[in-house]
Design an enzyme around this catalytic site. Structure first.
Site, PDB file in Angstrom:
ATOM      1  N   TYR A   1     -13.760  -6.989   3.847  1.00  0.00           N
ATOM      2  CA  TYR A   1     -12.409  -7.098   3.281  1.00  0.00           C
ATOM      3  C   TYR A   1     -12.037  -8.575   3.281  1.00  0.00           C
ATOM      4  O   TYR A   1     -12.088  -9.243   4.316  1.00  0.00           O
ATOM      5  CB  TYR A   1     -11.372  -6.311   4.097  1.00  0.00           C
ATOM      6  CG  TYR A   1      -9.973  -6.545   3.586  1.00  0.00           C
ATOM      7  CD1 TYR A   1      -9.512  -5.889   2.448  1.00  0.00           C
ATOM      8  CD2 TYR A   1      -9.134  -7.471   4.201  1.00  0.00           C
ATOM      9  CE1 TYR A   1      -8.241  -6.135   1.948  1.00  0.00           C
ATOM     10  CE2 TYR A   1      -7.865  -7.725   3.709  1.00  0.00           C
ATOM     11  CZ  TYR A   1      -7.422  -7.048   2.581  1.00  0.00           C
ATOM     12  OH  TYR A   1      -6.178  -7.312   2.076  1.00  0.00           O
TER      13      TYR A   1
ATOM     14  N   TYR B   1       0.832  -1.207   0.000  1.00  0.00           N
ATOM     15  CA  TYR B   1       0.000   0.000   0.000  1.00  0.00           C
ATOM     16  C   TYR B   1       0.871   1.262   0.000  1.00  0.00           C
ATOM     17  O   TYR B   1       0.625   2.199   0.748  1.00  0.00           O
ATOM     18  CB  TYR B   1      -0.954   0.003   1.206  1.00  0.00           C
ATOM     19  CG  TYR B   1      -1.710  -1.284   1.369  1.00  0.00           C
ATOM     20  CD1 TYR B   1      -2.672  -1.673   0.433  1.00  0.00           C
ATOM     21  CD2 TYR B   1      -1.454  -2.127   2.447  1.00  0.00           C
ATOM     22  CE1 TYR B   1      -3.361  -2.860   0.568  1.00  0.00           C
ATOM     23  CE2 TYR B   1      -2.141  -3.324   2.584  1.00  0.00           C
ATOM     24  CZ  TYR B   1      -3.094  -3.685   1.647  1.00  0.00           C
ATOM     25  OH  TYR B   1      -3.766  -4.876   1.786  1.00  0.00           O
TER      26      TYR B   1
ATOM     27  N   ASP C   1     -15.031 -16.181   6.347  1.00  0.00           N
ATOM     28  CA  ASP C   1     -13.629 -15.794   6.265  1.00  0.00           C
ATOM     29  C   ASP C   1     -13.111 -15.578   7.685  1.00  0.00           C
ATOM     30  O   ASP C   1     -13.336 -14.544   8.293  1.00  0.00           O
ATOM     31  CB  ASP C   1     -13.526 -14.511   5.429  1.00  0.00           C
ATOM     32  CG  ASP C   1     -12.109 -13.993   5.315  1.00  0.00           C
ATOM     33  OD1 ASP C   1     -11.222 -14.510   6.023  1.00  0.00           O
ATOM     34  OD2 ASP C   1     -11.895 -13.045   4.527  1.00  0.00           O
TER      35      ASP C   1
ATOM     36  N   LYS D   1      -3.304 -16.150   8.788  1.00  0.00           N
ATOM     37  CA  LYS D   1      -2.710 -15.310   9.835  1.00  0.00           C
ATOM     38  C   LYS D   1      -2.176 -16.119  11.014  1.00  0.00           C
ATOM     39  O   LYS D   1      -1.060 -16.583  10.985  1.00  0.00           O
ATOM     40  CB  LYS D   1      -3.699 -14.233  10.270  1.00  0.00           C
ATOM     41  CG  LYS D   1      -3.946 -13.182   9.180  1.00  0.00           C
ATOM     42  CD  LYS D   1      -4.639 -11.975   9.724  1.00  0.00           C
ATOM     43  CE  LYS D   1      -4.950 -10.944   8.633  1.00  0.00           C
ATOM     44  NZ  LYS D   1      -3.774 -10.274   8.090  1.00  0.00           N
TER      45      LYS D   1
END
Length: 422
Positions: free
Chosen positions: A140, A15, A240, A269
C-alpha cells in the site's frame, strides 16, 4: 450539536459513503493520548491518528512552534523563494537518512507520486526509456493514481479504477515473519529483475512492515538482497517510510534494520507529529545530480503548499522532541508489552496470527466480517481502534502510559473473544 448534522449531510469521510454507512463519533478535543467526545465519553487512542501523532496530542513544544511561526510567516510560495524553517528541516532529514536531496510536499501519497516521477526522470536523464515500476503484492503506497498503481493489484482499488491505472510489475511479498526465511521470494525477485530490468525504473517497497496492505512484518534480509539486485540492474530502490519512519519499528527508519541505503525514500505521517499535513521525498546526491545535470534539468513538480512554514516549523520541533527524548527505550517497552499481551490470545479459534514490532501490534483474524463488531466493542469500553479487513491492530504514541497501552491490547482481545459466530 448542529455541526454534526452538517457533517451527516455534507461531509464525505474517507473510505465511506455520503451519508456515512458507519457511525461517526463527534470529537470535542484531544489531549495526550485521549480523545474526548462531545457526548462525554473518553477514548484511549490506539491509532495515534493514523500513526502520525507520535508524541500524543496537544504537546506544549509543538504548540509553541506553531504559535511562534504563525506570527512570523504562516505561508509563502516556495517557487523562487526560501525560508529558514524549510532549510533547517531539510538539514535534519539529510542527517537522519544519510541521503542528500529533499523535496518537501503535501502528503504521503504525493511524496510517492514525486518519487515515481523522479525515478522516471533519472532513467530518462541517462537516455533510458524505463517507465514501469516493480512493486510488491500486499503493498500500500497511497490513494492518488500513481501511488494506487503500485499498490497490491488484487486487494486494493485496482479493480475499481481498472485500466485507468498504469500497469506495473508485481512480485511476491516477502514471507511473513521477522525471522522467516524469504529465499523463495528473493529468488522470484531476482528472476523478475533479470527479465524486466530494461523497462523497470524503480522497485518501490515498504521496508520491514507492509502497512495497510496487510500489516505484514518481514525479514530484513529481503531488503539487503533487494538493494543488491537494484544496484546490479541499475534500478532505483525506493523505500516508502511514510508509515514506518520516525521510530515506529524501533529504528528511526525501518531500512536501518537491514543496514542499507536506498536511492529514494518517502516520509510523512510522524514527520510533523500529527499536527500538519506534510511529507518529503529524499534522494541520494547521485539521483539529483544526474537529473539536474541532464537536458531535463529540473524536477517537474511543485505543490502550492510545498514547504509551508507552519508545517516545517512543527516538523522541526517534532524531530527535536524525538531526538531529545528516550524514544527508543519507550518503543522497546511498548514492543515488550505488545508481545506479552498479544501472546494471551494466540491460538484463539478466530485468530489466524499475532505479530508485533516496535509500536505496532497486530491480530489477524481468519475472517473479515467482524470489523464493525470489534470497533463497537472497543469504543463501548473506552478504546479507539479502526480495524480493517481481517486486521485488528494498534499503533500507539510513544508517550502512552503503560496502563493505557495494556487496556488497548486487552480490549482488542476481549472484543475478539466477545464475537459470536453465526
Amino acid at each position: 450539536m448542529n455541526w454534526l448534522n452538517i457533517d451527516k449531510t455534507h461531509v464525505w469521510h474517507p473510505y465511506n459513503a455520503l451519508p456515512s454507512k458507519t457511525k461517526i463519533l463527534p470529537v470535542k478535543r484531544t489531549d495526550k493520548t485521549t480523545i474526548f467526545l462531545e457526548t462525554g465519553e473518553e477514548l484511549i487512542d490506539g491509532m495515534s491518528s493514523w500513526w502520525s501523532a507520535i508524541h500524543g496530542y496537544n504537546n506544549p513544544k509543538l504548540n509553541e512552534a506553531l504559535k511562534k511561526q504563525v506570527d512570523i510567516m504562516p505561508h509563502i510560495m516556495f517557487g523562487g523563494l526560501a525560508h529558514e524553517q524549510a532549510s533547517l528541516l531539510c538539514e535534519k532529514l539529510v542527517k537522519l537518512t544519510g541521503l542528500n536531496s529533499v523535496f518537501l510536499c503535501d502528503s504521503g501519497s504525493v511524496s510517492v507520486e514525486v518519487a515515481l516521477k523522479t525515478a522516471i526522470l533519472y532513467q530518462k536523464a541517462k537516455n533510458l526509456n524505463k517507465y514501469k515500476f516493480l512493486a510488491s503484492k500486499n503493498a500500500y503506497h497511497g490513494d492518488t493514481l500513481g501511488a494506487m498503481s503500485v499498490c497490491d493489484p488484487e486487494n486494493s482499488m485496482h479493480s475499481i479504477y481498472g485500466s485507468y491505472l498504469s500497469e506495473h510489475i508485481f512480485t511476491k511479498s516477502p514471507a511473513l515473519g521477522f525471522n522467516t526465511d524469504c529465499s523463495k521470494e528473493i529468488e522470484e525477485l531476482e528472476k523478475i529483475l533479470e527479465k524486466h530490468h530494461q523497462e523497470i525504473a524503480g522497485f518501490i517497497l515498504e521496508p520491514i512492515v507492509q502497512g495497510a496492505g496487510g500489516m505484514r512484518i518481514y525479514n530484513p534480509s529481503y531488503l539487503i538482497k533487494a538493494r543488491e539486485l537494484c544496484s546490479k540492474y541499475d534500478i532505483l530502490l525506493i523505500l516508502d517510510e511514510i508509515a514506518t519512519g520516525f521510530g515506529h519499528t524501533g529504528k528511526m527508519f525501518a531500512f536501518e534494520h537491514a543496514n542499507i541505503k536506498p536511492d529514494i525514500i518517502t516520509v510523512g505521517k510522524g514527520l510533523t507529529g500529527g499536527y500538519m499535513t506534510m511529507a518529503a521525498m529524499i534522494t541520494s546526491k547521485d539521483v539529483s545530480d544526474i537529473i539536474s545535470n541532464s537536458e531535463i534539468g529540473v524536477l517537474m513538480h511543485g505543490p502550492t503548499f510545498m514547504a509551508n512554514p507552519l508545517a516545517c516549523s512543527v516538523a522541526n520541533a517534532s524531530i527535536d522532541l524525538l531526538l531529545n527524548s528516550s524514544w527508543q527505550d519507550k518503543v522497546k517497552r511498548i514492543e515488550e508489552i505488545f508481545t506479552e499481551e498479544l501472546e494471551k490470545i494466540k491460538g484463539y479459534p478466530l485468530v489466524k496470527d499475532i505479530r508485533n514490532i516496535g509500536a505496532i501490534g497486530v491480530i489477524e483474524l481468519k475472517d473479515d466480517c467482524y470489523v464493525q463488531e470489534v470497533q463497537d466493542f472497543c469504543v463501548k469500553n473506552g478504546v479507539w481502534l479502526r480495524p480493517f479487513g481481517k486486521l485488528v491492530y494498534s499503533i500507539v504514541a510513544y508517550t502512552i502510559e503503560e496502563k493505557d497501552l495494556v487496556k488497548i491490547i486487552r480490549t482488542m482481545c476481549e472484543a475478539i473473544k466477545s464475537i459470536k459466530k453465526s
